[in-house]
Structures are given as structure tokens and as C-alpha cells.
Scaffold this motif. Sequence first.
Motif, PDB file in Angstrom:
ATOM      1  N   GLN A 443       3.724  43.409  23.903  1.00  0.00           N
ATOM      2  CA  GLN A 443       3.664  42.525  25.069  1.00  0.00           C
ATOM      3  C   GLN A 443       2.349  42.729  25.841  1.00  0.00           C
ATOM      4  O   GLN A 443       1.789  41.765  26.402  1.00  0.00           O
ATOM      5  CB  GLN A 443       4.872  42.791  25.978  1.00  0.00           C
ATOM      6  N   GLU A 476      12.334  43.702  28.989  1.00  0.00           N
ATOM      7  CA  GLU A 476      11.964  42.300  28.745  1.00  0.00           C
ATOM      8  C   GLU A 476      12.181  41.457  30.002  1.00  0.00           C
ATOM      9  O   GLU A 476      11.345  40.622  30.353  1.00  0.00           O
ATOM     10  CB  GLU A 476      12.818  41.769  27.596  1.00  0.00           C
ATOM     11  N   TYR A 480       9.250  39.291  32.026  1.00  0.00           N
ATOM     12  CA  TYR A 480       9.295  37.831  32.144  1.00  0.00           C
ATOM     13  C   TYR A 480       9.637  37.354  33.547  1.00  0.00           C
ATOM     14  O   TYR A 480       9.238  36.273  33.950  1.00  0.00           O
ATOM     15  CB  TYR A 480      10.309  37.268  31.149  1.00  0.00           C
ATOM     16  N   HIS A 481      10.443  38.161  34.280  1.00  0.00           N
ATOM     17  CA  HIS A 481      10.925  37.687  35.587  1.00  0.00           C
ATOM     18  C   HIS A 481      10.361  38.508  36.754  1.00  0.00           C
ATOM     19  O   HIS A 481      10.560  38.115  37.896  1.00  0.00           O
ATOM     20  CB  HIS A 481      12.451  37.754  35.632  1.00  0.00           C
ATOM     21  N   HIS A 528      17.828  33.144  29.495  1.00  0.00           N
ATOM     22  CA  HIS A 528      17.298  34.173  28.599  1.00  0.00           C
ATOM     23  C   HIS A 528      17.176  33.662  27.170  1.00  0.00           C
ATOM     24  O   HIS A 528      16.730  34.384  26.295  1.00  0.00           O
ATOM     25  CB  HIS A 528      18.168  35.449  28.642  1.00  0.00           C
ATOM     26  N   VAL A 531      13.154  33.159  26.364  1.00  0.00           N
ATOM     27  CA  VAL A 531      12.146  34.212  26.352  1.00  0.00           C
ATOM     28  C   VAL A 531      12.525  35.312  25.393  1.00  0.00           C
ATOM     29  O   VAL A 531      13.689  35.490  25.047  1.00  0.00           O
ATOM     30  CB  VAL A 531      11.977  34.806  27.770  1.00  0.00           C
TER      31      VAL A 531
END
Length: 582
Positions: A443, A476, A480-481, A528, A531
Motif C-alpha cells: 500500500q 485496511e 482507506y477511511h 467495504h 476497497v
Amino acid sequence: MLLKTSYSLKNRAYLLLFLSSIIPLITIGYISYISMDSLLNRNIDDGIRSNMKQIQISLSSVFTNLEDSALQLAMYNGKVADDIETYLDTTDILTKYEKKKSVIDNISFINASKPDIGLIFIYYANKHQVLFENQSVQQGFDPGQLPALADGINATFYGPHISVKAAHDSNVFSIARKVNLIEGADMYVYMETSMELFVNLLKSQQYELAVSSILVNDHGTIMYSQQHKDFPVGSSIDITRLSETGKTRGIRDGYYVFSEKGQQGWYILSAVDMKSYSSDVRKWMGKFAFFAIVSIVISLLLGLAMWRIVYRPLRTINREIKLLAHNKFNSQLKTTGILEFDGLLAEFHDMKSKIAELFKELEEKERKKRVIEVEKLLHQINPHFLHNTLNTVQWLARMNGQDEIDRLVALFTRVLHYNLGKEGGIVALNEEVEALQNYVDLQRIRYAYHFDVQIKIDPALLDVNVPRFIMQPIVENAIYHGLKDESGYIQIEASRHGEELLITVRDNGAGMTERDVERLLEPLSDEHKKVGMGIGLSYVRYMLDVNYGDRASMEIIGEKDIGTTFTLRLPISRALGKEELT
């Protein structure tokens, strides 16, 4: 495997009640029997021996009186002896008359002073002649024909026998005492005394038992008997077997024999019939046996009543168990009216309710597990096809000298291999951390290293077992959030608190509201699906629930524009009995 033999509760209850009744009865009966037998027998023995002692003393007194009286006439150098000697030696008629009269006067004096003495005379054995008799004597008197009772010093006691008087009408005891006068003269003083005192004394003895008195001479010959059938006069007994202090068995079958020895050597015996002797004890034993049987019957009846009291509740409990065995959980609670059994039934009913709830809970967990499996399958692609394709891309990158692409594909391959290799298993914490590190590196390359990730793990916890893929969905979510600019960071820690493994994932992103948390935890939510690996935080929650139940927890604390903290609490040792996802 051998099964242990089972016995009926009813039979055991009867046996225990029977034993609880019979053992005290036997114990009390035995002690009572010993005590009663000893007490009664001692009383009987003491009574018989006391009476026998009285008879022995009285009869000894009779013979002593005879012996003393005979001694007065037979005493050497005494006046009577001198008169007898002169009477025998002289030929003068006048002298003979005077001496005879003198001897007869002395005999009369003895008769007057001792009226129980009857016939008295001098027996001249050499000439078989009776001299100086105070009463008429049978013709042909011979003391050798009389039954000898005992031998004394220079004297022999006889009897019982018929009097040797001419008018022989009674039984007597007698004595013949030797008189030492002229050398060669065999002369005896003979006296008789009535048996009436002896007979009356025997009749005066009052017994509640069948007791027979027997007179035995010093050689064991029976001279007098009240039991002619088993102890006939003239028969013999073994006097060496007689006990001086107690009773003797075996002298005659069926009799106890008590004995007292007289001063002159004779024996007075009391023969007691054994059945009569133990009649009181047998009567007592009969009464005791009756009450014992009644007591046992009452105990068995009580046992039957107790069994009925116990059997009905047991039947109710058995019915409840059968209903439970057939998965029937909705039966109503029925009471028995017995506090202890009602309490047991209430506990059983509560347990049945909890089992029903547990079944529902297990069914729900199975349903959730199937949902998770379906969710993963929906997002899963063929791992062999994907791995082969990625390997081809990695080979082409290396051939063209694209090292960055080569490293990116290698990381991506390892992440996919870990996540798609085996769903839902249990792995060591170090494997989970290694896979997480690969995912974070991947990532960071993707986002051009615009955020920082710090991983801090207690080395002592690297071998602790955790559910597979438990940390990556949390990280994760933070990527992403949570992260919003290049100053973003994620801190991952694993530490031990008591018997719990504490995993914390903290970011400094945009933060989350309660509604955001609820949306993320919804299964298969669109949020979810868009992503990452396509598996959300609901998977983490389900894995904790399936593997640990109430012993594990997940806590999410978010503050708007400050960040979010995820905290997992797991037991160090995996809970027994929990199903392992494979």
C-alpha cells in the motif's frame, strides 16, 4: 469396555433398610442374650448352690452328731468301754448284770439327750452278736450288708437304708464305730438316726425348675435319688468330673449337675434338666424374635412407602430427561410436592432453557459462518490462475529491468498467497504480522509512501495463536477511511495484559462517527466491497465470535478529525470447544 453392573435403587433401598434394622437388632439381641443368659443362669446357679449348701450342712451335722454320740460309747479307757470290757471278761452273773445295766443307762442317756438318735447297740462281730440294744434288732444283723455311704476314722457311715429294728418301718442313716477293747475283739458301736429331717429338707427346697436331689457315696454310687429314671439308685457316676464351683455337663445326657461334698466324703448333687434350665432364656428369645420380625416388617413397609415417595419424582425427572433427549424444550415444569426434588426439577428446567438458548446461539453462529464463507467466495478468484498470471508479469518485469514493478508484484503475490491460501484458520501471531507487513509495504508503494506505519510487537507473543486475517481488515480500514494527507501515520501494537493479548491499531485520520462504525460492521456492505481485499470489519467481529465467544472483544473509538483507535482483546490460549474455520 466392560460396563459396571447396575442395581435397582428399589432393591438397594430395601437392602439398606433391612440391614439398618437387622444389624442393631442382632447387636442388641446378642448383647441382651449374653446379659440375660449370664444373669438368669447366675441367679439359678446361686439359688441351687445355696440350697445345696444348706442340705450339705444339715446332713453333715446329722453324721457329725452320730459320730460324736458313737465316740462317747466307743472311747478307749472311757467308763462305758470299761463296763463293756468287764462285762465281757467276768463270769459273775451279778457283775454282768450291773455292767450291762450301766451300759444301757448310758445308751438311754444318749437317747434322752439326742432324741433324733433311735436304735443303739454294740455289735460283737467275732460272734455276730448284738449286745446292749435299746430296741429289738432283726435276726442275723450284718453291717457288711448295709449300703456304705462314707468311711471315717475307725467309723463307717451307712444309708439311706431300712432300719435294722425288728419293726423295720423307716429309712435311716447309721454309723458303725469300732471299739478298741480286748485284743482280738472286733466290736462296734451301731447307731441309727431317722432320714425324716433330710427328706423334709429336700421337700422344703422350692425351685421354679425341674431340680432333682441325689446322694452319692465317696465311690460315686448313687445312694438316694429323686430322679429314678436317669439317676437310679445303685448306678454310678464319675465323681472326678464333678465341679466344686460350677455346673457339670456330661454326667447324664440332658442334665446340668451341681455338687457339694460333705465333711465325711459323700456328695449331694442337684440334677437340672437343661431344657428347664434355659426355659427363661428361650422364652425371652421367643419374645425378642417376635418383636424383631415385627420390626423388620415395619422397616420393609416403611421402605416401600419411602420408595413410593422417591419413585414418583424420579419418574418425573426421567420423563424430563427423555423429552430433553428428543429436543423437546417447551414442556411445562411439574412439581412433586417434595422440596428437594422440586428444587432439582427447577434447576433441570433452567438448564433445559439454557441448552435451548445455546442451541439457538449455535445455529445463529453457523448461519453467520456460512454468510462469511459466502462473502469470501463472492470475492474470491481462482488462486492458481491469479498466481500464474502474476508470476508471468513478474518475469517480464525482471526481463525488462523493471525492478520496482518486480518488487510490487512480489509483494502483491505474497499478500494474495496468505489471504487466499486458507480461509479462517488459526496462525501464529508472527505469521499474521509478516503478512500485514507485506500488505502495508504494498500500500505504501501504491500511495507513494505518503503515510507512515509503525509496528511494535512484544517478541514473547510471536508464537501466540490468533485467527488468520484478523489484523489486515483493520489496517485496511485505517488506510482507506482514516488517512487524509502525507502526515498520516498508523501505529500497530501487540502486548500482553494479564491473560489477554491486546492488539491496538491507531491512526490520525479523519476519525469516525458511531454511524460510520455501524456501517462498516454491516456484512457485505457496499462500503467495504469497493476497497482493498473486499472483506470488511464484520469478518473480524465474526471470527472473534466464532473462535472465542464472549472471551474476546473488539472496540472502536473514533473522534472526528482526530483519528480512530481499534482495540482487540483475545485470550492468550484459544478457547476449547470453539470451532476452527478451515
